[in-house]
Motif scaffolding. Structure first.
Motif, PDB file in Angstrom:
ATOM      1  N   ASP A 108       0.867  -1.169   0.000  1.00 47.61           N
ATOM      2  CA  ASP A 108       0.000   0.000   0.000  1.00 47.61           C
ATOM      3  C   ASP A 108       0.910   1.227   0.000  1.00 47.61           C
ATOM      4  N   ILE A 109       1.090   1.795  -1.190  1.00 47.58           N
ATOM      5  CA  ILE A 109       1.925   2.984  -1.321  1.00 47.58           C
ATOM      6  C   ILE A 109       1.093   4.178  -1.786  1.00 47.58           C
ATOM      7  N   GLY A 110      -0.196   4.119  -1.431  1.00 51.54           N
ATOM      8  CA  GLY A 110      -1.059   5.255  -1.732  1.00 51.54           C
ATOM      9  C   GLY A 110      -1.774   5.164  -3.059  1.00 51.54           C
ATOM     10  N   GLN A 111      -1.972   3.944  -3.579  1.00 54.34           N
ATOM     11  CA  GLN A 111      -2.672   3.793  -4.855  1.00 54.34           C
ATOM     12  C   GLN A 111      -4.176   3.962  -4.712  1.00 54.34           C
ATOM     13  N   ASN A 112      -4.640   4.215  -3.481  1.00 54.99           N
ATOM     14  CA  ASN A 112      -6.044   4.546  -3.231  1.00 54.99           C
ATOM     15  C   ASN A 112      -6.985   3.443  -3.696  1.00 54.99           C
ATOM     16  N   GLU A 113      -6.656   2.209  -3.360  1.00 58.88           N
ATOM     17  CA  GLU A 113      -7.505   1.066  -3.666  1.00 58.88           C
ATOM     18  C   GLU A 113      -7.824   0.315  -2.385  1.00 58.88           C
ATOM     19  N   ASP A 114      -8.983  -0.345  -2.368  1.00 57.07           N
ATOM     20  CA  ASP A 114      -9.323  -1.228  -1.268  1.00 57.07           C
ATOM     21  C   ASP A 114      -8.535  -2.523  -1.447  1.00 57.07           C
ATOM     22  N   LEU A 115      -7.621  -2.786  -0.526  1.00 61.54           N
ATOM     23  CA  LEU A 115      -6.749  -3.949  -0.660  1.00 61.54           C
ATOM     24  C   LEU A 115      -7.300  -5.203   0.027  1.00 61.54           C
ATOM     25  N   ASN A 116      -8.425  -5.083   0.726  1.00 56.71           N
ATOM     26  CA  ASN A 116      -8.988  -6.244   1.409  1.00 56.71           C
ATOM     27  C   ASN A 116      -9.363  -7.385   0.461  1.00 56.71           C
ATOM     28  N   LEU A 158       1.342   7.277  -4.149  1.00 56.78           N
ATOM     29  CA  LEU A 158       1.070   8.574  -3.540  1.00 56.78           C
ATOM     30  C   LEU A 158       1.731   9.731  -4.289  1.00 56.78           C
ATOM     31  N   LEU A 159       2.694   9.436  -5.148  1.00 56.98           N
ATOM     32  CA  LEU A 159       3.363  10.491  -5.903  1.00 56.98           C
ATOM     33  C   LEU A 159       2.719  10.750  -7.255  1.00 56.98           C
ATOM     34  N   HIS A 160       2.184   9.696  -7.900  1.00 54.43           N
ATOM     35  CA  HIS A 160       1.689   9.929  -9.263  1.00 54.43           C
ATOM     36  C   HIS A 160       0.751   8.832  -9.742  1.00 54.43           C
ATOM     37  N   ILE A 161       0.177   9.076 -10.932  1.00 60.95           N
ATOM     38  CA  ILE A 161      -0.502   8.048 -11.727  1.00 60.95           C
ATOM     39  C   ILE A 161       0.094   8.112 -13.122  1.00 60.95           C
ATOM     40  N   SER A 162       0.361   6.929 -13.709  1.00 55.56           N
ATOM     41  CA  SER A 162       0.857   6.884 -15.088  1.00 55.56           C
ATOM     42  C   SER A 162      -0.130   6.113 -15.966  1.00 55.56           C
ATOM     43  N   TYR A 163      -0.119   6.443 -17.258  1.00 55.82           N
ATOM     44  CA  TYR A 163      -0.989   5.787 -18.233  1.00 55.82           C
ATOM     45  C   TYR A 163      -0.158   5.416 -19.460  1.00 55.82           C
ATOM     46  N   GLU A 164      -0.347   4.185 -19.939  1.00 62.71           N
ATOM     47  CA  GLU A 164       0.303   3.731 -21.166  1.00 62.71           C
ATOM     48  C   GLU A 164      -0.662   2.858 -21.948  1.00 62.71           C
ATOM     49  N   GLY A 165      -0.351   2.650 -23.239  1.00 63.56           N
ATOM     50  CA  GLY A 165      -1.137   1.744 -24.066  1.00 63.56           C
ATOM     51  C   GLY A 165      -2.245   2.431 -24.833  1.00 63.56           C
ATOM     52  N   LEU A 166      -3.010   1.593 -25.590  1.00 70.75           N
ATOM     53  CA  LEU A 166      -4.140   2.045 -26.404  1.00 70.75           C
ATOM     54  C   LEU A 166      -3.704   3.191 -27.323  1.00 70.75           C
ATOM     55  N   ILE A 167      -4.473   4.279 -27.380  1.00 68.98           N
ATOM     56  CA  ILE A 167      -4.148   5.342 -28.342  1.00 68.98           C
ATOM     57  C   ILE A 167      -2.843   6.048 -28.001  1.00 68.98           C
ATOM     58  N   ILE A 174       0.391 -14.398   3.360  1.00 67.95           N
ATOM     59  CA  ILE A 174      -0.157 -13.222   2.674  1.00 67.95           C
ATOM     60  C   ILE A 174       0.267 -11.971   3.440  1.00 67.95           C
ATOM     61  N   PHE A 175       1.021 -11.100   2.777  1.00 65.56           N
ATOM     62  CA  PHE A 175       1.515  -9.870   3.399  1.00 65.56           C
ATOM     63  C   PHE A 175       0.958  -8.660   2.644  1.00 65.56           C
ATOM     64  N   ILE A 176       0.211  -7.822   3.359  1.00 68.27           N
ATOM     65  CA  ILE A 176      -0.273  -6.554   2.819  1.00 68.27           C
ATOM     66  C   ILE A 176       0.209  -5.468   3.775  1.00 68.27           C
ATOM     67  N   LEU A 177       1.128  -4.637   3.299  1.00 70.14           N
ATOM     68  CA  LEU A 177       1.802  -3.679   4.183  1.00 70.14           C
ATOM     69  C   LEU A 177       1.538  -2.240   3.767  1.00 70.14           C
ATOM     70  N   ASP A 178       1.198  -1.404   4.743  1.00 69.31           N
ATOM     71  CA  ASP A 178       1.055   0.032   4.518  1.00 69.31           C
ATOM     72  C   ASP A 178       2.443   0.657   4.664  1.00 69.31           C
ATOM     73  N   ILE A 179       3.022   1.067   3.539  1.00 71.24           N
ATOM     74  CA  ILE A 179       4.374   1.615   3.562  1.00 71.24           C
ATOM     75  C   ILE A 179       4.416   3.044   3.004  1.00 71.24           C
ATOM     76  N   LYS A 180       3.287   3.749   3.125  1.00 73.20           N
ATOM     77  CA  LYS A 180       3.197   5.099   2.554  1.00 73.20           C
ATOM     78  C   LYS A 180       4.185   6.062   3.205  1.00 73.20           C
ATOM     79  N   GLU A 181       4.260   6.035   4.545  1.00 78.95           N
ATOM     80  CA  GLU A 181       5.169   6.963   5.218  1.00 78.95           C
ATOM     81  C   GLU A 181       6.624   6.674   4.870  1.00 78.95           C
ATOM     82  N   GLU A 182       6.988   5.404   4.856  1.00 79.70           N
ATOM     83  CA  GLU A 182       8.355   5.045   4.481  1.00 79.70           C
ATOM     84  C   GLU A 182       8.651   5.456   3.040  1.00 79.70           C
TER      85      GLU A 182
END
Length: 405
Positions: free
Chosen positions: A39-47, A186-195, A63-71
């Motif tokens: 969990d690096i801030g991708q704003n998704e429900d990880l449950n 938490l820093l960005h969103i990127s988009y690739e592919g399609l048009i 199964i490891f799900i870790l909140d590492i946003k601050e780090e």
């Protein structure tokens, strides 16, 4: 030739590729699989990711799900921004800077669980395979790495879906999910592919998922203040914030005002050119503010040296060399330069623009009005400039007398 693997830690997102990889690893390597989701801030429900891994036969303790946003922000994003790092003049390295932290966590979990291998879903064409693997080798030299995209023949979406159907892997389409290949943190969103694979095709407005269009951003500007300590932003409008909360707050402000969109054709480390679009609202504000506070607190020689080494530093991050001796050496130099980068920057946000209104530092400003004024002063002898110019011109004078042009 297959590696002899007993237990593998998979970087697991719960999507199509890594869900298939999870099953494929067990079938092809006959090994125990551990999953790691960051969990690096991708704003998704990880449950749901945990439930999916359980349904695919993974033991709960694996199964490891870790909140590492601050780090992520404190130990990776902020050090990078102290350098004002930009790749090829524009890219703020949002994907690149997350990969070494994910590699670090993969290795930590491998050591904790006794795994002898790690695996990832990066393709053989991309940069991420290099970033994950260089990071893993730097931290665990004897680690075995499984990169399915370099081994299997499931080289199309149709083949992946057929494999999923054959093995009962449910691939549900999330409501509102982007059809583009995306990476977010938490820093960005990127988009690739399609048009976007046509560098002359304009991105559609509905592709952007974070920022307002500058055209639709508020008609009223917003003025903010960011306080820096040792080169890092520590307070917003007088309120102290943790690194992750600071970046999140700047993201919200930047997104509201249409700040941080980028359309870029970049040179991948593996050789080909790639077109991508990015949203980095908080990072765009932070970079502008950081350069503003440096402008009054950083010595000229130090500032110019930083600008000279920055492209190399940025390239090291882009290419996956975060844990390399040369990046660590440059980081030490950069961090030393930030000891006096303290003060407050006032900015105005308006329709995609970040405008510097002022900068101040109570204890570390090198701006001296007595020397800089255009009015009468008692500290600068203007006659000194004549000798200064003559000394700098001496080689031109000698060369000219010898008939050189």
């Amino acid at each position: 030739m297959k590696k002899d693997v007993k237990k593998v830690v998979l970087a697991y997102s719960g999507g199509l590729d890594t869900s298939i990889i999870l099953k494929w690893l067990g079938d092809n390597y006959n090994c125990e699989v551990v999953t790691f989701t960051a969990d690096i801030g991708q704003n998704e429900d990880l449950n749901p990711i945990k439930e999916k891994a359980l349904n695919l036969g993974i033991k709960e303790e694996n199964i490891f799900i870790l909140d590492i946003k601050e780090e992520f922000v404190k130990d990776y994003v902020f050090p990078m921004f102290r350098a004002n790092a930009i790749y090829e003049g524009e890219y703020l390295l949002g994907t690149s800077i997350a990969r070494p932290l994910i590699a670090k966590k993969l290795v930590e979990i491998a050591k904790k669980t006794g795994a002898d291998a790690i695996s990832h879903g990066a393709t053989g064409k991309g940069n991420d395979q290099v970033r994950f693997e260089l990071g893993a080798y730097a931290l665990m030299p004897d680690v075995k790495i499984i990169a399915p995209w370099r081994e299997w023949d499931l080289n199309s979406r149709e083949k992946l879906l057929a494999y999923a159907n054959k093995h009962g892997i449910s691939i549900e389409k999330k409501p509102g999910k982007s059809p583009y290949s995306m990476d977010s943190n938490l820093l960005h969103i990127s988009y690739e592919g399609l048009i976007l694979e046509d560098p002359n095709a304009s991105p559609q407005e509905d592709m952007w998922r974070w920022t307002s269009s500058p055209k639709d951003a508020p008609n009223e500007s917003e003025i903010i203040e960011i306080e820096f300590k040792n080169g890092d932003p520590v307070a917003l409008n007088g309120v102290n914030l943790s690194p992750a909360n600071m970046l999140n707050a700047l993201n919200n402000l930047g997104a509201k005002h249409g700040i941080g969109r980028l359309d870029l054709v970049e040179n991948r480390y593996v050789g080909m050119k790639s077109r991508g679009c990015y949203e980095t609202p908080g990072g765009t504000i932070m970079l502008k503010a950081h350069r503003a506070i440096e402008s009054i607190t950083l010595d000229k020689g130090a500032a110019h040296l930083k600008d000279e080494i920055m492209p190399k530093y940025a390239e090291l991050i882009y290419n996956g060399f975060w844990f390399s001796p040369e990046r660590l050496m440059l980081q030490a130099l950069i961090d030393e330069s930030q000891r006096h980068v303290n003060g407050v920057v006032r900015l105005e946000l308006y329709k995609g623009n970040v405008i510097i209104l002022g900068r101040s530092s109570k204890s570390d400003s090198l701006f001296d009005a007595e020397f800089s004024t255009f009015e009468e002063d008692e500290v600068f002898n203007q006659k000194d400039a004549e000798g200064f110019i003559k000394l700098n011109a001496l080689r031109f004078i000698i060369s000219g007398k010898n008939g050189r042009k």
